[in-house]
Design a protein around this motif. Structure first.
Motif, mmCIF file in Angstrom:
data_model
loop_
_atom_site.group_PDB
_atom_site.id
_atom_site.type_symbol
_atom_site.label_atom_id
_atom_site.label_comp_id
_atom_site.label_asym_id
_atom_site.label_seq_id
_atom_site.Cartn_x
_atom_site.Cartn_y
_atom_site.Cartn_z
ATOM 1 N N VAL A 154 0.840 -1.199 0.000
ATOM 2 C CA VAL A 154 0.000 0.000 0.000
ATOM 3 C C VAL A 154 0.878 1.253 0.000
ATOM 4 C CG1 VAL A 154 -1.663 1.344 1.377
ATOM 5 C CG2 VAL A 154 -1.999 -1.112 1.058
ATOM 6 N N GLU A 155 1.921 1.247 0.810
ATOM 7 C CA GLU A 155 2.840 2.382 0.873
ATOM 8 C C GLU A 155 3.549 2.586 -0.459
ATOM 9 O OE1 GLU A 155 4.064 5.700 2.412
ATOM 10 O OE2 GLU A 155 2.914 4.346 3.681
ATOM 11 N N ALA A 156 3.952 1.496 -1.107
ATOM 12 C CA ALA A 156 4.622 1.585 -2.407
ATOM 13 C C ALA A 156 3.670 2.149 -3.464
ATOM 14 C CB ALA A 156 5.143 0.217 -2.826
ATOM 15 N N LEU A 157 2.403 1.731 -3.435
ATOM 16 C CA LEU A 157 1.404 2.258 -4.379
ATOM 17 C C LEU A 157 1.244 3.766 -4.191
ATOM 18 C CD1 LEU A 157 -0.914 1.913 -6.483
ATOM 19 C CD2 LEU A 157 -2.421 1.599 -4.518
ATOM 20 N N MET A 158 1.107 4.202 -2.961
ATOM 21 C CA MET A 158 0.938 5.630 -2.694
ATOM 22 C C MET A 158 2.173 6.418 -3.109
ATOM 23 S SD MET A 158 -1.327 5.756 0.836
ATOM 24 C CE MET A 158 0.095 5.622 1.853
ATOM 25 N N GLU A 159 3.354 5.862 -2.886
ATOM 26 C CA GLU A 159 4.596 6.531 -3.270
ATOM 27 C C GLU A 159 4.706 6.656 -4.792
ATOM 28 O OE1 GLU A 159 7.932 8.699 -2.670
ATOM 29 O OE2 GLU A 159 6.549 7.977 -1.116
ATOM 30 N N GLU A 160 4.308 5.613 -5.521
ATOM 31 C CA GLU A 160 4.338 5.665 -6.985
ATOM 32 C C GLU A 160 3.375 6.724 -7.513
ATOM 33 O OE1 GLU A 160 6.214 4.228 -9.418
ATOM 34 O OE2 GLU A 160 7.445 3.589 -7.729
ATOM 35 N N ILE A 161 2.190 6.800 -6.938
ATOM 36 C CA ILE A 161 1.221 7.820 -7.358
ATOM 37 C C ILE A 161 1.772 9.212 -7.058
ATOM 38 C CG2 ILE A 161 -1.081 8.783 -6.905
ATOM 39 C CD1 ILE A 161 -2.035 5.878 -6.465
ATOM 40 N N ARG A 162 2.330 9.382 -5.856
ATOM 41 C CA ARG A 162 2.917 10.661 -5.463
ATOM 42 C C ARG A 162 4.026 11.082 -6.421
ATOM 43 N NH1 ARG A 162 4.383 9.078 -0.204
ATOM 44 N NH2 ARG A 162 2.278 8.679 0.435
ATOM 45 N N ASN A 163 4.949 10.160 -6.714
ATOM 46 C CA ASN A 163 6.074 10.475 -7.601
ATOM 47 C C ASN A 163 5.594 10.789 -9.009
ATOM 48 O OD1 ASN A 163 8.036 10.222 -5.656
ATOM 49 N ND2 ASN A 163 8.453 8.083 -6.115
ATOM 50 N N SER A 164 4.638 10.031 -9.497
ATOM 51 C CA SER A 164 4.130 10.262 -10.838
ATOM 52 C C SER A 164 3.522 11.646 -10.956
ATOM 53 C CB SER A 164 3.093 9.201 -11.206
ATOM 54 O OG SER A 164 2.601 9.426 -12.497
ATOM 55 N N LEU A 165 2.761 12.067 -9.956
ATOM 56 C CA LEU A 165 2.107 13.367 -9.994
ATOM 57 C C LEU A 165 3.079 14.509 -9.709
ATOM 58 C CD1 LEU A 165 -1.198 12.545 -8.093
ATOM 59 C CD2 LEU A 165 -0.940 12.884 -10.539
ATOM 60 N N ALA A 166 3.826 14.421 -8.631
ATOM 61 C CA ALA A 166 4.655 15.537 -8.176
ATOM 62 C C ALA A 166 5.952 15.673 -8.960
ATOM 63 C CB ALA A 166 4.958 15.384 -6.685
ATOM 64 N N VAL A 167 6.630 14.570 -9.234
ATOM 65 C CA VAL A 167 7.946 14.626 -9.868
ATOM 66 C C VAL A 167 7.838 14.592 -11.385
ATOM 67 C CG1 VAL A 167 10.190 13.490 -10.057
ATOM 68 C CG2 VAL A 167 9.020 13.556 -7.851
ATOM 69 N N ASN A 168 7.109 13.606 -11.903
ATOM 70 C CA ASN A 168 7.037 13.404 -13.348
ATOM 71 C C ASN A 168 5.925 14.204 -14.017
ATOM 72 O OD1 ASN A 168 9.071 11.536 -12.912
ATOM 73 N ND2 ASN A 168 7.646 9.826 -12.821
ATOM 74 N N LYS A 169 5.026 14.787 -13.224
ATOM 75 C CA LYS A 169 3.861 15.528 -13.752
ATOM 76 C C LYS A 169 3.030 14.668 -14.703
ATOM 77 C CE LYS A 169 5.268 19.350 -11.791
ATOM 78 N NZ LYS A 169 4.920 19.536 -10.434
ATOM 79 N N GLU A 170 2.918 13.378 -14.381
ATOM 80 C CA GLU A 170 2.137 12.439 -15.183
ATOM 81 C C GLU A 170 0.870 12.054 -14.429
ATOM 82 O OE1 GLU A 170 5.619 9.973 -17.518
ATOM 83 O OE2 GLU A 170 4.741 9.125 -15.705
ATOM 84 N N ASN A 171 -0.231 11.907 -15.154
ATOM 85 C CA ASN A 171 -1.477 11.448 -14.563
ATOM 86 C C ASN A 171 -1.409 9.946 -14.331
ATOM 87 O OD1 ASN A 171 -2.438 14.062 -14.833
ATOM 88 N ND2 ASN A 171 -3.457 13.640 -16.753
ATOM 89 N N VAL A 172 -2.178 9.461 -13.355
ATOM 90 C CA VAL A 172 -2.249 8.035 -13.045
ATOM 91 C C VAL A 172 -3.678 7.579 -13.299
ATOM 92 C CG1 VAL A 172 -2.001 6.302 -11.232
ATOM 93 C CG2 VAL A 172 -0.455 8.256 -11.287
ATOM 94 N N TYR A 173 -3.838 6.579 -14.169
ATOM 95 C CA TYR A 173 -5.164 6.075 -14.532
ATOM 96 C C TYR A 173 -5.344 4.667 -13.962
ATOM 97 C CZ TYR A 173 -4.663 9.860 -17.865
ATOM 98 O OH TYR A 173 -4.447 11.091 -18.440
ATOM 99 N N LEU A 174 -6.328 4.489 -13.097
ATOM 100 C CA LEU A 174 -6.657 3.183 -12.525
ATOM 101 C C LEU A 174 -8.028 2.795 -13.059
ATOM 102 C CD1 LEU A 174 -5.507 3.803 -8.842
ATOM 103 C CD2 LEU A 174 -4.239 2.675 -10.665
ATOM 104 N N ARG A 175 -8.046 1.918 -14.041
ATOM 105 C CA ARG A 175 -9.300 1.515 -14.697
ATOM 106 C C ARG A 175 -10.271 0.939 -13.672
ATOM 107 N NH1 ARG A 175 -8.866 3.171 -19.572
ATOM 108 N NH2 ARG A 175 -7.081 2.642 -20.853
ATOM 109 N N GLY A 176 -11.524 1.361 -13.763
ATOM 110 C CA GLY A 176 -12.559 0.896 -12.857
ATOM 111 C C GLY A 176 -12.573 1.614 -11.522
#
Length: 94
Positions: A25-47
């Motif tokens: 769970v912590e790794a998932l949240m960290e990946e979402i955080r990094n994608s948004l804050a660092v890479n400025k990429e959106n995260v799409y979770l189907r469904g």
């Protein structure tokens, strides 16, 4: 629901040990955080929905109590947009 409650629920449903679930769970949240804050990429979770970066333009604001103007610089904010099926499920249960 807190993160600890989510970890407990997933551990009970899957039979996986709580420390492993907590790390996942912590790794998932960290990946979402990094994608948004660092890479400025959106995260799409189907469904489920999308975590998106919203850009706010530079603007001037007023502090009415001190009668002054402030300049608010352009900045990015995280936002969540639920998917259509998620919204429909919420409206049916509400």
């Amino acid at each position: 629901m807190t993160k600890a409650e989510i970890v407990n629920s997933i551990a009970q449903r899957t039979g996986i040990a709580k420390p492993e679930v907590a790390a996942t769970v912590e790794a998932l949240m960290e990946e979402i955080r990094n994608s948004l804050a660092v890479n400025k990429e959106n995260v799409y979770l189907r469904g489920f929905g999308s975590f998106i970066v919203k850009h706010r333009a530079k603007k001037t604001a007023r502090n009415i109590s001190k009668n002054t103007t402030l300049v608010i610089e352009a900045h990015d904010l995280p936002a969540f947009k639920p998917c259509k099926s998620f919204v429909e499920k919420m409206t049916q249960n509400g």
